[in-house]
Scaffold this motif. Structure first.
Motif, PDB file in Angstrom:
ATOM      1  N   LEU A 564       4.365  -5.733 -51.729  1.00 20.23           N
ATOM      2  CA  LEU A 564       2.958  -5.799 -51.338  1.00 20.23           C
ATOM      3  C   LEU A 564       2.400  -4.388 -51.240  1.00 20.23           C
ATOM      4  O   LEU A 564       3.115  -3.458 -50.876  1.00 20.23           O
ATOM      5  CB  LEU A 564       2.828  -6.413 -49.936  1.00 20.23           C
ATOM      6  N   ASP A 565       1.110  -4.260 -51.523  1.00 15.80           N
ATOM      7  CA  ASP A 565       0.478  -2.947 -51.363  1.00 15.80           C
ATOM      8  C   ASP A 565       0.146  -2.674 -49.907  1.00 15.80           C
ATOM      9  O   ASP A 565       0.432  -1.618 -49.386  1.00 15.80           O
ATOM     10  CB  ASP A 565      -0.829  -2.889 -52.178  1.00 15.80           C
ATOM     11  N   ASN A 566      -0.482  -3.666 -49.274  1.00 16.55           N
ATOM     12  CA  ASN A 566      -0.986  -3.439 -47.926  1.00 16.55           C
ATOM     13  C   ASN A 566       0.069  -3.813 -46.879  1.00 16.55           C
ATOM     14  O   ASN A 566       0.604  -4.910 -46.917  1.00 16.55           O
ATOM     15  CB  ASN A 566      -2.251  -4.272 -47.722  1.00 16.55           C
ATOM     16  N   PRO A 567       0.347  -2.930 -45.943  1.00 26.29           N
ATOM     17  CA  PRO A 567       1.399  -3.218 -44.953  1.00 26.29           C
ATOM     18  C   PRO A 567       0.966  -4.108 -43.802  1.00 26.29           C
ATOM     19  O   PRO A 567       1.801  -4.477 -42.983  1.00 26.29           O
ATOM     20  CB  PRO A 567       1.767  -1.829 -44.433  1.00 26.29           C
ATOM     21  N   GLU A 568      -0.315  -4.441 -43.705  1.00 25.39           N
ATOM     22  CA  GLU A 568      -0.766  -5.289 -42.600  1.00 25.39           C
ATOM     23  C   GLU A 568      -1.098  -6.694 -43.099  1.00 25.39           C
ATOM     24  O   GLU A 568      -1.755  -6.854 -44.129  1.00 25.39           O
ATOM     25  CB  GLU A 568      -1.996  -4.683 -41.923  1.00 25.39           C
ATOM     26  N   PRO A 569      -0.704  -7.729 -42.351  1.00 25.36           N
ATOM     27  CA  PRO A 569      -0.954  -9.102 -42.808  1.00 25.36           C
ATOM     28  C   PRO A 569      -2.363  -9.613 -42.539  1.00 25.36           C
ATOM     29  O   PRO A 569      -2.896 -10.377 -43.339  1.00 25.36           O
ATOM     30  CB  PRO A 569       0.058  -9.931 -42.012  1.00 25.36           C
ATOM     31  N   PHE A 570      -2.954  -9.225 -41.400  1.00 25.94           N
ATOM     32  CA  PHE A 570      -4.214  -9.844 -40.995  1.00 25.94           C
ATOM     33  C   PHE A 570      -5.295  -8.796 -40.791  1.00 25.94           C
ATOM     34  O   PHE A 570      -5.203  -7.970 -39.892  1.00 25.94           O
ATOM     35  CB  PHE A 570      -4.035 -10.648 -39.704  1.00 25.94           C
ATOM     36  N   LYS A 571      -6.320  -8.875 -41.635  1.00 21.08           N
ATOM     37  CA  LYS A 571      -7.405  -7.919 -41.535  1.00 21.08           C
ATOM     38  C   LYS A 571      -8.195  -8.168 -40.254  1.00 21.08           C
ATOM     39  O   LYS A 571      -8.402  -7.269 -39.468  1.00 21.08           O
ATOM     40  CB  LYS A 571      -8.307  -8.091 -42.754  1.00 21.08           C
ATOM     41  N   GLN A 572      -8.635  -9.406 -40.098  1.00 19.28           N
ATOM     42  CA  GLN A 572      -9.345  -9.754 -38.869  1.00 19.28           C
ATOM     43  C   GLN A 572      -8.574 -10.842 -38.137  1.00 19.28           C
ATOM     44  O   GLN A 572      -8.087 -11.781 -38.757  1.00 19.28           O
ATOM     45  CB  GLN A 572     -10.763 -10.247 -39.186  1.00 19.28           C
ATOM     46  N   MET A 573      -8.448 -10.663 -36.833  1.00 21.77           N
ATOM     47  CA  MET A 573      -7.737 -11.653 -36.021  1.00 21.77           C
ATOM     48  C   MET A 573      -8.588 -11.943 -34.795  1.00 21.77           C
ATOM     49  O   MET A 573      -8.945 -11.042 -34.047  1.00 21.77           O
ATOM     50  CB  MET A 573      -6.372 -11.088 -35.628  1.00 21.77           C
ATOM     51  N   LEU A 574      -8.935 -13.218 -34.658  1.00 23.82           N
ATOM     52  CA  LEU A 574      -9.740 -13.624 -33.502  1.00 23.82           C
ATOM     53  C   LEU A 574      -8.856 -14.424 -32.549  1.00 23.82           C
ATOM     54  O   LEU A 574      -8.284 -15.447 -32.931  1.00 23.82           O
ATOM     55  CB  LEU A 574     -10.933 -14.474 -33.940  1.00 23.82           C
ATOM     56  N   TYR A 575      -8.750 -13.938 -31.331  1.00 23.82           N
ATOM     57  CA  TYR A 575      -7.969 -14.651 -30.326  1.00 23.82           C
ATOM     58  C   TYR A 575      -8.917 -15.553 -29.568  1.00 23.82           C
ATOM     59  O   TYR A 575      -9.654 -15.110 -28.686  1.00 23.82           O
ATOM     60  CB  TYR A 575      -7.295 -13.655 -29.384  1.00 23.82           C
ATOM     61  N   ASN A 576      -8.952 -16.812 -29.973  1.00 29.65           N
ATOM     62  CA  ASN A 576      -9.922 -17.715 -29.371  1.00 29.65           C
ATOM     63  C   ASN A 576      -9.383 -18.351 -28.097  1.00 29.65           C
ATOM     64  O   ASN A 576      -8.180 -18.459 -27.900  1.00 29.65           O
ATOM     65  CB  ASN A 576     -10.357 -18.792 -30.377  1.00 29.65           C
ATOM     66  N   GLY A 577     -10.320 -18.750 -27.256  1.00 30.53           N
ATOM     67  CA  GLY A 577      -9.946 -19.387 -26.004  1.00 30.53           C
ATOM     68  C   GLY A 577      -9.500 -20.827 -26.225  1.00 30.53           C
ATOM     69  O   GLY A 577      -9.636 -21.369 -27.310  1.00 30.53           O
ATOM     70  N   LYS A 578      -8.976 -21.384 -25.190  1.00 26.64           N
ATOM     71  CA  LYS A 578      -8.486 -22.761 -25.283  1.00 26.64           C
ATOM     72  C   LYS A 578      -9.577 -23.735 -24.821  1.00 26.64           C
ATOM     73  O   LYS A 578     -10.508 -23.358 -24.142  1.00 26.64           O
ATOM     74  CB  LYS A 578      -7.262 -22.920 -24.390  1.00 26.64           C
ATOM     75  N   VAL A 579      -9.360 -24.978 -25.191  1.00 29.01           N
ATOM     76  CA  VAL A 579     -10.220 -26.036 -24.654  1.00 29.01           C
ATOM     77  C   VAL A 579      -9.613 -26.431 -23.314  1.00 29.01           C
ATOM     78  O   VAL A 579      -8.429 -26.770 -23.242  1.00 29.01           O
ATOM     79  CB  VAL A 579     -10.262 -27.257 -25.585  1.00 29.01           C
TER      80      VAL A 579
END
Length: 822
Positions: A564-579
């Motif tokens: 792979l070229d890019n060493p990071e898997p996730f560009k944007q990561m949103l930690y959403n709240g729970k229901v």
RNA sequence: GCGGAUGUGGUGGAAUUGGUAGACACGCUAGCCUUAGGAGCUAGUGCCGCAAGGCGUGAAGGUUCAAGUCCUUUCAUCCGCACCA
């Protein structure tokens, strides 16, 4: 006015299955991975099929679905993949409970989920579905082990580990919750114990620095980034060697404060430190053994619960290398073997815990840092200052003293600069049946032999009895046909490794397999993966640390070995709240007390209303508080949209004057801008509010303007259909069709903002006197400052407040307000 | 204990750079309508007050013409991590 009586009512039960079938048959959500379009790759955290689809799933996967649909409508090649993280303890436990094999339970659970996923209206690409428990997938999980080994990142070691007697398996630290197994944390469940277990490790610590350094640049929820940093837990300091008086042994400690060495008046070893039994004097041995035993039973919770420090003197002293002073050596449970060297030099004057211990055991306390006359405020708050009672180092700043002490001791080989990490290597061994077998053969002559790529996969045999063997090994120890093999190196009879891999390994690389799920010859095609990685959008409400860190580690490894070229898997990561429940408590998966998404859909509210409510209830990061009235409310909104479009379709043609058209178009383009910006910025609740507002305003306008067939009204309803599409895709497609389109709205249909329609001729000027609102004037947009002030002062109500007074100051904010200070 | 958030109507929540606090929705109230429904439509709904007006974003100060927003102090709740040497 009474059109609606004859109108078709909004009936999700009718339109939702219809569109789900059309989508399925026309493959609208099948991503063309070789497309020339701009690409968008979005999904929620891997689903663990361990029971039913609950409202938490509905929340998580709708978030990524909205992002995915939004981009697809905007003309992106949008890929919303789907798959099953099907290996692991919960699945195995579920199978045990049901009295069937994990293979059978998966064969039941997955089709059930598949059906429910479609009923939720998620734009999943079923053509590329993956399942981690299938040999086609886990062959490559095993391949990662082989590659890691090739690159020197795999080793075997014995470690004291948390051991759950119920699971018959080792637990990771993060899997021990309140002293209990994360899967057995009920009232009646026992507190877990520690047991020494031989296991396989991935050397994630080798990547600690780069994993840490890359965190800042990530477009992730800040709290998750911080959690990553804390997990890695880098600290700079030194290792210092203390000779044990009258012995050849040396105790090595890690300290971040070598400048306090003159204040070290005793030492503490972790009870399970390797040297304890070596150096304890015979008369103390019984007492020490008893303490070790007591500690092993204790959980970290219990250790922390007691503020009182306990410990045992080992009967020996160590020699402080800086001043030759003899200081007593203790064991105490407040020192942990898992961090640093498992031993500390205790400085009671400058460490609270050491201080409490010293007081309890009547040990001298020597102050060696004077923080009174600090020059720097920063130093003061960090406990740094000027060295005192430190012999030749007196008068130096803490930093300089520490540096010089380490340098001087280093010359005598008694200290070394050291960077320490809280993060430990990743134990990937599980003594469980339901996982990918670790591709190793244990040969009596050659020892553990890691298999070659062409010997993969090591297929997990189907067993009727897959409960742990009870000797600490997995059920695989009983599968003799499978177990007994020949050594690939020497050909002698040997046994396969019975440990299986941690499921975190399975879920740390699946994003790449999504891009090439059927590849038989490689883990994935790098050319394709480089087109799509990193993942544009990833979300979840759990696994803020371990999973994300492991995924980053594996991706980084792939990058290192040229996959792979890019060493990071996730560009944007949103930690959403729970229901959560209305009373603020969590819905419990085990109690199953959450609302059932499918039941809500079947009741007649439909998936669109459920999705819309979940996305509307609160900002995504906060999580939604479940309101039983919420879905009906969203359903009402969709009905209103439905009804006004129905009414439009059945109404005769009308003419609209330019200024009338402008009124409609202002509403539409304002909403388009707001919804577009808000979805982009993950503010779904206000995006939906903007749609609601637009619908409400159109209802008002339809009473004051000619209403019926007309291109402007048509544009308005087309735009609204497109805008609600990401949230309510079924009604969007149905309205799109009713408005005369033969294609689906799902691809390449998103309204464009035309700023000319956002221009307004008049605006409301707020007039304040001494900061209090006294009037609101409607003025022309191109009004000058003088005109605005004049109009403000001329207002009769404003006059009441300024009459006969001196206007001392006039504040004018163009387009907004005037404040007159009297 | 440490770290991170968050405190706004009866409820969930809105509010670019400080510039009309309470968007949107739930609930509630009144009226209309009817195929009496899990409807629909219209109006109202922060608090006090007949009104004029006053008060109001956890609390207390401060800066400013102007503070939910900035500063200081403080309280409460939630979430991580947890004797990290």
């Amino acid at each position: 006015m009474v059109y609606w009586i004859d109108m078709k009512r909004y009936n999700p039960k009718e339109i939702e299955p219809k569109w789900q079938q059309i989508w399925r048959e026309t493959n609208v959500y099948t991503a063309n991975l070789a497309s020339d379009k701009p690409k968008y790759f979005a999904f929620g955290m891997f689903n663990y099929p361990s029971g039913n689809l609950h409202v938490g799933h509905a929340m998580n996967f709708t978030i990524s679905d909205v992002k995915s649909r939004f981009k697809r409508q905007q003309g992106f090649e949008s890929y919303h993949p789907v798959g099953w993280d099907s290996f692991g303890l919960p699945a195995e436990n579920y199978a045990i409970k049901k009295g069937i094999s994990p293979q059978e339970s998966m064969a039941q659970l997955i089709p059930d989920y598949q059906e429910k996923y479609q009923k939720m209206g998620w734009s999943d690409d079923w053509e590329k579905e993956i399942t981690t428990s299938e040999p086609e997938y886990y062959k490559w999980t095993q391949w990662i082990f082989v590659k890691m080994h090739e690159h020197g990142l795999v080793y075997q070691d014995s470690r004291w580990q948390w051991w759950c007697t119920k699971c018959q398996t080792v637990l990771a630290n993060e899997q021990v919750i309140d002293g209990k197994c994360w899967r057995h944390d009920g009232k009646d469940d026992l507190i877990v114990e520690k047991k020494e277990v031989k296991q396989w490790f991935f050397k994630i610590t080798e990547y600690a620095d780069e994993l840490l350094e890359a965190v800042d640049a990530l477009d992730w929820t800040e709290s998750v980034k911080l959690a990553q940093k804390n997990w890695i837990g880098k600290s700079q300091g030194a290792e210092v060697m203390f000779e044990v008086a009258g012995s050849k042994e040396t105790i090595t400690v890690f300290t971040t404060r070598p400048d306090t060495l003159f204040g070290a008046t005793f030492m503490v070893l972790a009870p399970d430190h390797a040297l304890v039994r070596e150096i304890t004097t015979p008369d103390k041995l019984d007492e020490v053994e008893a303490y070790i035993k007591a500690t092993a039973k204790k959980t970290e919770v219990e250790r922390q619960a007691s503020k009182e420090k306990t410990g045992v003197y080992l009967g020996v002293n160590a020699i402080n290398p800086i001043n030759g002073q003899e200081i007593p050596v203790y064991i105490a449970d407040y020192v942990l073997s898992g961090y640093g060297t498992g031993a500390i030099m205790a400085v009671p004057a400058h460490d609270e815990r050491d201080n409490a211990f010293a007081k309890a055991f009547d040990i001298p306390i020597v102050q060696v840092v004077d923080s009174a006359d600090n020059s720097s405020v920063q130093d003061f708050y960090s406990g740094y200052g000027i060295a005192v009672h430190s012999g030749p180092y007196d008068g130096l700043t803490s930093k300089k003293a520490g540096q010089k002490i380490v340098d001087d001791l280093a010359n005598k080989h008694l200290a070394i600069q050291k960077t320490n990490y809280k993060m430990r290597d990743w134990s990937i061994s599980r003594q469980r049946y339901w996982g990918a077998p670790i591709p190793v053969v244990n040969c009596p002559d050659c020892g553990p032999v890691v298999l070659k790529e062409d010997q993969l996969p090591v297929v997990l045999p189907e067993l009727t009895d897959f409960k742990p063997s009870g000797d600490g090994r997995s059920a695989l120890a009983r599968a003799k046909d499978w177990l007994i093999t020949t050594c690939p190196d020497c050909g002698k009879t040997a046994e396969r490794e019975t440990d299986t891999m941690d499921t975190y390994v399975d879920s740390s690389w699946y994003m790449m397999r999504y891009l090439d799920p059927q590849n038989q010859s490689q883990i994935f095609d790098s050319n394709v993966a480089n087109q799509w990685m990193p993942v544009n959008f990833y979300n979840g409400g759990d696994h803020a640390t371990a999973h994300l860190l492991y995924a980053r580690f594996i991706t980084r490894f792939f990058s290192k070995i040229g996959l792979l070229d890019n060493p990071e898997p996730f560009k944007q990561m949103l930690y959403n709240g729970k229901v959560i429940a209305k009373d603020g408590t969590a819905f419990s998966k085990t109690l199953g007390n959450g609302p059932d998404p499918l039941e809500i859909i079947e009741q007649g509210y439909g998936a669109d209303a459920l999705r819309t409510y979940l996305m509307f209830a609160a900002p995504l990061e906060l999580g939604a508080r479940w309101d039983p009235q919420g879905v009906p409310g969203a359903h009402r909104f969709l009905s209103r949209l439905w009804n006004i479009v129905q009414e439009y379709i059945e109404a005769p043609a009308v003419e609209l004057a330019t200024d009338q058209s402008k009124k409609i178009l202002l509403i539409v383009h304002k909403a388009t801008k707001k919804v577009t910006d808000d979805i982009e910025g993950n503010r779904f609740n206000t995006a939906i509010a903007a749609c609601m507002e637009a619908v409400n305003k159109l209802y008002l306008l339809k009473t004051e303007l000619p209403f019926g067939q007309n291109n402007v009204w048509l544009e308005a309803f087309e735009a609204l259909a497109m805008l609600v599409g990401p949230f309510a895709p079924h009604i969007a497609d149905e309205l799109w069709q009713l408005l005369g389109h033969s294609d689906s709205i799902q691809r390449d249909h998103w309204p464009i903002v035309d700023t000319q329609y956002l221009q307004v001729d008049t605006f409301t000027l707020v007039v304040q006197v001494n900061g209090k609102v006294r009037a609101q004037l409607s003025l022309a947009s191109d009004v000058t400052k003088e005109q605005a002030l004049e109009a403000a002062k001329a207002d009769s109500h404003v006059q009441e407040f300024i009459n006969g007074k001196d206007v001392k100051k006039e504040i004018y904010i163009p387009g907004k307000l005037v404040n007159l200070v009297v």
